[in-house]
Design an enzyme around this catalytic site. Structure first.
Site, PDB file in Angstrom:
ATOM      1  N   GLU A  40      47.032  48.024  31.679  1.00  0.00           N
ATOM      2  CA  GLU A  40      45.732  47.551  32.159  1.00  0.00           C
ATOM      3  C   GLU A  40      44.776  47.465  30.970  1.00  0.00           C
ATOM      4  O   GLU A  40      44.876  48.218  30.003  1.00  0.00           O
ATOM      5  CB  GLU A  40      45.209  48.557  33.181  1.00  0.00           C
ATOM      6  N   LYS A 112      43.657  43.634  41.113  1.00  0.00           N
ATOM      7  CA  LYS A 112      43.709  45.040  41.530  1.00  0.00           C
ATOM      8  C   LYS A 112      43.069  45.248  42.895  1.00  0.00           C
ATOM      9  O   LYS A 112      41.916  44.866  43.119  1.00  0.00           O
ATOM     10  CB  LYS A 112      43.000  45.895  40.477  1.00  0.00           C
ATOM     11  N   CYS A 148      47.027  50.824  37.888  1.00  0.00           N
ATOM     12  CA  CYS A 148      46.354  52.117  37.748  1.00  0.00           C
ATOM     13  C   CYS A 148      46.139  52.842  39.083  1.00  0.00           C
ATOM     14  O   CYS A 148      47.072  53.392  39.636  1.00  0.00           O
ATOM     15  CB  CYS A 148      45.036  51.910  36.996  1.00  0.00           C
TER      16      CYS A 148
END
Length: 271
Positions: A40, A112, A148
Site C-alpha cells: 500500500e 480499499k 491493510c
C-alpha cells in the site's frame, strides 16, 4: 506459481519511489517471479496532502506499473491514490487503490473497502471507501485484492475464496506501536486458515530502521511481509528492512486445505 513480495520504504519523493518499483521488479523477475507485489502507498507515503499528491502523480505511477508489467511479461500490483472530488467542491478526498497490471498491461483497480478509523487515526477524513471486491488472474490462478485494514475482516477473504480465489494479496502500510507487528502476523495467518487460501502480505519496511526517531504509530510500515499457506504455515517472512521475498506456491495445498478443513462449507451465521 512463483511470486515476489517487494518490501520497500516509500517516501514523499514520488520519482524516487518509481525508481524503487523498477529496481525491485527487475530483481523479482530475475528470480523467476510471475506475480510481483508491492505495498500500500507505494506511489507516495501517507502524510501531507494525499489529494495533491494523487492529482499530480497518479498517471505517471500507473504508466510506470503498466510499462513494467508489459516489459517483463509479469503481473505487477502496487498501492497508490487517485483524486476524488465529491459533490461538495471543497470536500477533496482520494481513493486508496491497489493497481494491478497483467503481462499485457491490462489494468484492474481495487479501491480499499475498510478504512483505517482506529488507534487514533481516521483515514476516512481524507479517503473515500470502495464497495467492490476485485479479482485478478495470474497464469490461470485467481487472486483477490485487499489493502491493510481489510485484513481484520474475515468475510472479505471468505468471499474471495468462494469466488474461486486461491490466493489473496494484502498490501499494507501498517502502523506500528505496541503489539502491532504481532497483530499483523496473527491476522495474516488467520486469514489464510479461515479462507483456505494463500495470503500474500506485502507491508512497507519499517521507517525506524533508517530513523529511530520516527513516529512508528503513523501508517508507514512495520515490515514482516510474509507468505502464509492455506494451512497457516509461514513460507517466507521478511524482517523490518527493505527486501525482496520469493515464494513458490504449491496450489495443490488449496484443495488439500478445503478437504481437510472445510471451514467455509461448515460456516454458519452468514459468514
Amino acid at each position: 506459481m512463483k511470486i515476489a513480495l517487494c518490501q520497500i520504504q516509500s517516501t514523499k519523493d514520488v520519482p524516487a519511489n518509481l525508481k524503487l518499483l523498477r529496481e525491485y521488479t527487475e530483481a523479482a523477475v530475475s528470480q523467476g517471479a510471475r506475480l510481483v507485489v508491492f505495498p500500500e502507498a507505494s506511489m507516495v507515503s501517507f502524510g501531507g496532502s494525499l489529494y495533491d499528491d494523487a492529482a499530480q502523480h497518479e498517471l505517471s505511477f500507473r504508466q510506470t506499473l503498466g510499462n513494467l508489467a508489459r516489459e517483463h511479461r509479469v503481473t505487477v500490483v502496487a498501492g497508490g491514490f487517485a483524486p476524488v472530488q465529491l459533490a461538495d467542491e471543497w470536500n477533496l478526498r482520494v481513493h486508496n487503490n491497489l493497481y494491478a497490471f497483467d503481462q499485457n498491461g491490462v489494468e484492474t483497480v481495487y479501491t480499499k473497502v475498510h478504512l483505517y478509523d482506529a488507534f487514533g487515526v481516521k483515514e476516512s477524513d481524507g479517503v473515500k471507501a470502495g464497495k467492490e471486491l476485485k479479482l485478478i488472474t495470474v497464469d490461470g490462478v485467481k487472486v483477490g485484492l485487499a489493502t491493510c485494514y481489510d485484513v481484520r475482516f474475515p468475510k472479505l477473504f471468505a468471499d474471495y475464496s468462494r469466488a474461486g480465489a486461491q490466493a489473496a494479496i494484502v498490501a499494507a502500510s501498517w502502523a506500528g506501536g505496541e503489539g502491532k507487528a504481532e497483530q499483523w502476523q496473527i491476522l495474516t495467518s488467520a486469514r489464510a486458515l479461515d479462507s483456505n487460501m494463500f495470503i500474500l502480505a506485502a507491508d512497507q519496511a519499517s521507517p525506524a530502521v533508517s530513523d529511530p526517531r520516527v513516529d512508528i504509530t503513523q501508517p508507514l510500515g512495520v515490515g514482516y511481509s510474509r507468505v502464509v499457506s492455506p494451512f497457516g504455515r509461514t513460507l517466507v517472512q521478511a524482517g523490518e528492512a527493505p527486501e525482496v521475498l520469493i515464494a513458490e506456491l504449491d496450489l495443490g495445498e488449496v484443495t488439500q486445505a478445503k478437504k481437510a478443513l472445510p471451514i467455509l462449507d461448515n460456516a454458519k451465521l452468514g459468514y
